[in-house]
Design a protein around this motif. Structure first.
Motif, mmCIF file in Angstrom:
data_model
loop_
_atom_site.group_PDB
_atom_site.id
_atom_site.type_symbol
_atom_site.label_atom_id
_atom_site.label_comp_id
_atom_site.label_asym_id
_atom_site.label_seq_id
_atom_site.Cartn_x
_atom_site.Cartn_y
_atom_site.Cartn_z
ATOM 1 N N SER A 80 71.187 48.627 72.967
ATOM 2 C CA SER A 80 72.202 48.410 71.933
ATOM 3 C C SER A 80 71.654 48.539 70.518
ATOM 4 N N SER A 81 70.352 48.309 70.323
ATOM 5 C CA SER A 81 69.775 48.397 68.982
ATOM 6 C C SER A 81 68.774 49.540 68.855
ATOM 7 N N SER A 123 78.012 54.626 76.632
ATOM 8 C CA SER A 123 78.879 53.997 75.631
ATOM 9 C C SER A 123 79.744 52.890 76.215
ATOM 10 N N ASP A 124 80.183 53.027 77.488
ATOM 11 C CA ASP A 124 81.055 52.009 78.064
ATOM 12 C C ASP A 124 80.321 50.698 78.333
ATOM 13 N N VAL A 125 78.988 50.742 78.400
ATOM 14 C CA VAL A 125 78.198 49.516 78.549
ATOM 15 C C VAL A 125 77.759 49.001 77.178
ATOM 16 N N ASP A 130 77.712 45.424 72.041
ATOM 17 C CA ASP A 130 78.124 45.407 70.638
ATOM 18 C C ASP A 130 79.149 44.300 70.383
ATOM 19 N N SER A 131 80.067 44.128 71.326
ATOM 20 C CA SER A 131 81.068 43.063 71.190
ATOM 21 C C SER A 131 80.415 41.693 71.208
ATOM 22 N N PRO A 136 81.518 35.870 68.112
ATOM 23 C CA PRO A 136 80.833 34.619 68.445
ATOM 24 C C PRO A 136 81.351 33.957 69.714
ATOM 25 N N PHE A 137 82.515 34.387 70.176
ATOM 26 C CA PHE A 137 83.107 33.737 71.345
ATOM 27 C C PHE A 137 82.886 34.536 72.641
#
Length: 283
Positions: A80-81, A123-125, A130-131, A136-137
Motif C-alpha cells: 500500500s505504501s 488495486s482491489d486489495v 487505503d481505506s 479511523p473506523f
C-alpha cells in the motif's frame, strides 16, 4: 581443457578449421584458416561442455533470491505504501525468482494449505488497505488464501480470507472475517481459473466495551442478554456471487512460483502480483 590456448592465422577473412590434436608440450590447439565443418566444430565445443551446477549451489541461489524479494517488500505495508522505485525493485526480484520455476507443472499437493499475503499490487486489495489508512473506523488485519486441493489432479477449492475490524466495536484487527469462496481448475501447467461462488461474513467478535453495554457488569445477565451475545458470535451472512442461471464471476491466475514456504501469483490481464508465505492452517 583448462588453460588451453587457441592460435589462429592472422588472416581474418577466413574461418578457422581444426588440424590435428593439441600439442602436449605447449597445450596449444592450432587452427588453420580454412572453412570449418559443423561436425569438426562440435568436437571443439564438446571439450568446453559446462559442468552442471550442484544441488547445494542451486539451493543457495534460490534462498538468496527469496531473501532479496522478501527484503524488497519489507517496508511497503503489504504494497500500500510502495514507491515507484520500490515497485521496480520488487518486480526485478519477482522475475528473478520466477525464472527458477518457469516451465515446471503446478504441484497441487504443495499448493494445498494456508498462505498469508505479504505484498500485492492488485488495486482491489490495495483499496482495502487505503481505506484502513484513511478511515479511523475501519481496520484490515491479515489476509489469507486457503487452498484445498490435496490428492487432486486438476483443481480444488480456494478461500480468500480477510480479517477486519471496527475499532472499539469489534476486537482489534480480527473482529470479523470476510470469506470469498471459489472453485478453481487447472487450465495449463501454471494457470488456474477461479470461479467465485459465495461471499460470507462470519466469526464476529465484539469488543469488551460493547459487551459491557449489552450485559452490564453491575446487572445480572438475563437469558435475553446472553441470547444477544450468542447471536452475534454465531452470526453468519452468505451472499452468492453472480445471478441465478448465469456463470459466476471468474478470474485467471498465473502461479509463477511455488515451494514449501513461498507462493507467487499474477492476475492475468494486469490485475496485479501477489506474494504469499505459508501460514498455520485456518480452522
Amino acid at each position: 581443457m583448462g588453460g588451453m590456448r587457441i592460435c589462429t592465422s592472422p588472416w581474418l577473412d577466413l574461418k578457422p578449421q581444426i588440424h590435428g590434436k593439441s600439442n602436449n608440450n605447449n597445450n596449444m590447439l592450432y587452427l588453420a584458416t580454412t572453412r570449418t565443418t559443423t561436425r569438426e566444430l562440435s568436437k571443439v565445443i564438446m571439450y568446453h561442455k559446462p559442468t552442471s551446477i550442484s544441488s547445494t549451489t542451486r539451493n543457495v541461489d534460490t534462498e538468496t533470491r527469496k531473501h532479496e524479494l522478501l527484503k524488497a517488500i519489507q517496508d511497503t505495508r503489504r504494497g500500500s505504501s510502495a514507491t515507484p522505485h520500490q515497485r521496480c525493485c520488487i518486480e526485478e526480484a519477482l522475475v528473478s525468482l520466477e525464472s527458477l520455476d518457469a516451465g515446471l507443472p503446478l504441484d497441487l499437493n504443495l499448493l494445498n494449505g494456508t498462505w498469508r499475503l505479504q505484498y500485492t499490487s492488485a488495486s482491489d486489495v490495495l483499496i482495502l488497505f487505503d481505506s484502513a489508512h484513511r478511515l479511523p473506523f475501519f481496520q484490515v488485519g491479515q489476509i489469507y488464501q486457503k487452498f484445498e486441493c490435496q490428492a487432486e489432479t486438476n483443481g480444488g477449492y480456494v478461500r480468500n480470507v480477510v480479517r477486519w475490524s471496527i475499532p472499539k466495536v469489534l476486537e482489534e484487527e480480527e473482529g470479523a472475517t470476510l470469506l470469498v469462496s471459489a472453485k478453481f481448475s487447472v487450465v495449463s501447467s501454471r494457470n488456474i481459473f477461479l470461479q467465485f461462488e459465495e461471499i460470507t461474513i462470519k466469526n464476529i467478535y465484539i469488543s469488551e466495551e460493547v459487551q459491557a453495554l449489552i450485559t452490564p457488569a453491575i446487572l445480572p445477565r438475563t437469558f435475553f442478554n446472553l441470547q444477544i451475545l450468542q447471536f452475534i458470535r454465531t452470526f453468519e451472512a452468505q451472499y452468492p456471487v453472480g445471478n441465478p442461471g448465469r456463470q459466476s464471476v471468474g478470474g485467471l491466475y498465473y502461479l509463477s512460483y511455488l515451494d514449501n514456504n513461498i507462493l507467487l501469483g499474477r492476475a492475468v490481464g494486469g490485475g496485479g502480483v501477489f506474494v504469499f508465505t505459508r501460514a498455520h492452517t485456518l480452522v
